[in-house]
Design an enzyme around this catalytic site. Sequence first.
Site, PDB file in Angstrom:
ATOM      1  N   GLU A 115       2.620  -5.856 -14.932  1.00  0.00           N
ATOM      2  CA  GLU A 115       1.279  -5.276 -15.133  1.00  0.00           C
ATOM      3  C   GLU A 115       1.412  -3.936 -15.851  1.00  0.00           C
ATOM      4  OE1 GLU A 115      -0.885  -5.113 -11.411  1.00  0.00           O
ATOM      5  OE2 GLU A 115      -0.115  -7.063 -10.790  1.00  0.00           O
ATOM      6  N   ASN A 164       5.801  -9.416  -6.005  1.00  0.00           N
ATOM      7  CA  ASN A 164       5.278  -8.462  -6.985  1.00  0.00           C
ATOM      8  C   ASN A 164       4.785  -7.202  -6.283  1.00  0.00           C
ATOM      9  OD1 ASN A 164       4.419  -8.099  -9.812  1.00  0.00           O
ATOM     10  ND2 ASN A 164       2.308  -8.182  -9.047  1.00  0.00           N
TER      11      ASN A 164
HETATM   12  C1  XIL Z   1      -6.926  -5.013 -10.852  1.00  0.00           C
HETATM   13  C2  XIL Z   1      -7.801  -5.505 -11.982  1.00  0.00           C
HETATM   14  O1  XIL Z   1      -7.252  -5.063 -13.188  1.00  0.00           O
HETATM   15  C3  XIL Z   1      -9.202  -4.977 -11.828  1.00  0.00           C
HETATM   16  O2  XIL Z   1     -10.061  -5.564 -12.798  1.00  0.00           O
HETATM   17  C4  XIL Z   1      -9.729  -5.257 -10.431  1.00  0.00           C
HETATM   18  O3  XIL Z   1     -10.976  -4.649 -10.269  1.00  0.00           O
HETATM   19  C5  XIL Z   1      -8.774  -4.754  -9.384  1.00  0.00           C
HETATM   20  O4  XIL Z   1      -7.498  -5.316  -9.597  1.00  0.00           O
HETATM   21  N1  XIL Z   1      -2.283  -4.517  -8.826  1.00  0.00           N
HETATM   22  C6  XIL Z   1      -2.518  -5.842  -9.028  1.00  0.00           C
HETATM   23  C7  XIL Z   1      -3.636  -6.276  -9.914  1.00  0.00           C
HETATM   24  O5  XIL Z   1      -1.722  -6.680  -8.565  1.00  0.00           O
HETATM   25  O6  XIL Z   1      -4.187  -7.488  -9.498  1.00  0.00           O
HETATM   26  C8  XIL Z   1      -4.711  -5.233  -9.982  1.00  0.00           C
HETATM   27  O7  XIL Z   1      -5.689  -5.666 -10.928  1.00  0.00           O
HETATM   28  C9  XIL Z   1      -4.101  -3.893 -10.359  1.00  0.00           C
HETATM   29  C10 XIL Z   1      -3.108  -3.458  -9.328  1.00  0.00           C
END
Ligand code: XIL
Length: 503
Positions: A306, A241
């Site tokens: 995401e 990922n």
């Molecule tokens: C982010 C979360 O959304 C936040 O709450 C946390 O503070 C930091 O991480 N890439 C990723 C996710 O793989 O795990 C991240 O999530 C955003 C970027």
Amino acid sequence: MAEKNASKVSARAPSKPTAACTILTTPQRKGRTTMEMQVLWHTAMRKAVVLGTAGAMALGGMVAMAGTAEAATTLGAAATQQGRYFGTAVANNRLSETDYVNTLNTEFNSVTPENEMKWDALEPSRGSFNFANADKIVNHAKARNMQVRGHTLVWHSQLPGWVGSLSADELRKAMTTHITEVMTHWKGQIAAWDVVNEAYQDGSSGARRSSPFQDKLGAGYIEEAFKIARSVDPAAKLCYNDYNTDGVNAKSTAVYNMVKDFKSRGVPIDCVGFQGHFNSNSPVTADFQQNLERFAALGVDIQLTELDIEGSGSEQAANYEKVVKGCLAVSRCTGITVWGVTDKYSWRSSGTPLLFDGSYQKKPAYTAVLNVLNGGTTTPPTTPPTTPPTTPPTTPPTTPPPGGSGSCTATFKTDSSWSGGYNGTVTVKAGSSAITRWTVPLTMASGTSITSLWNATHTTSGSTVTVKNSNWNGSLAAGASTTFSFTVNGGNTAPTVGTCSTS
Ligand code: XIL
């Protein structure tokens, strides 16, 4: 984390529209979960509805229109009809809020714990595991037949300090223990794991990111992690990922080369996750779909893991539309997860990047996504006019000759290329008369072959590929054009485009 997408991605032309109504090939995969089987069943049903409707329309002498299948009213149901899931990141501490839970339960059929499965949450000190918060999310999902994405086993961020201070030997043991304990705890319950997250640098180097894993274990740590993961829970799909890999660029090409290498050497990898955090520094690029296609051509599934797109109104909606269409156009793109339920709790809240606003109201982006998932139908079937036309037409409509009376032309361009392959698009243009169907022969260069083709149908005989219109893009008005695109493996030499015909 705010700086993570700040690296400049060069500005590119806006995405060209892609067709919304391709009937998709259901990914054929072994070891399907219950959710996947449901998704496949719904896909089969949807195809039956579409075919049945088209048949009835043909009998009645009507023109078949796109979007005749029954429109679903939630993201999850609409995605299911397309053979996909539609998920969201979930924060355990929001599960007590009624609006949050209602929206989650109504709209989504897959969840990813937003932070609760990260190393610092699960193993804050060595050997001491805390599964409780993540368990609450997993149990919530299971009780509602939602699938769960596991996020994430090996990542440089949200990594407790003790991991970084270990020697190489101890770090290797700690990584093995962490993957083993975590995957064993949820064995059989996780549809896909992000085994390794964000291992590559931004920018043009294509290099690995410095991390305790990379620096102490060496480049081989990624395949070590995947091999351990496979041995612990063979039913889980194993994904790599990353972010800023959504278009064709140096970083995505580095990941592409790693996946290609893994596939060629039998290192277990099933899927690639594209995070899809878009904003003005990291815009949705015109080659989004082509990038997914080249990964899919390696024999891995694609997941948008995401997704969030900063912006508002119709501009944000148009970007979401492009991304979701891109996924639907790639048969191996098996699902989409947005990174949160509501703008209120987004990690990038000020950018309002999600589908529901802070009051859980559906945004234009929501409607755009739902419409795309419903096959491009923008409005429900219209009510018949109340007054019938008074004058019957004096001349009965003439039946157009097969293919129309016109001619057509076909031109090829390369969209993107990489070592050993390329994506191309052919534009089919009607001449001075309307046409109702078209055929374009392609002769593939020696050693090259099409691995996927979209927006048209094709048959292959040796090096000759005969491409015919889909049922929705055969009719072109005089001078109008349409396109079909494809991914080629085996070299970079363009095909020879034969004469476009309308017979
Ligand atoms: C982010 C979360 O959304 C936040 O709450 C946390 O503070 C930091 O991480 N890439 C990723 C996710 O793989 O795990 C991240 O999530 C955003 C970027």
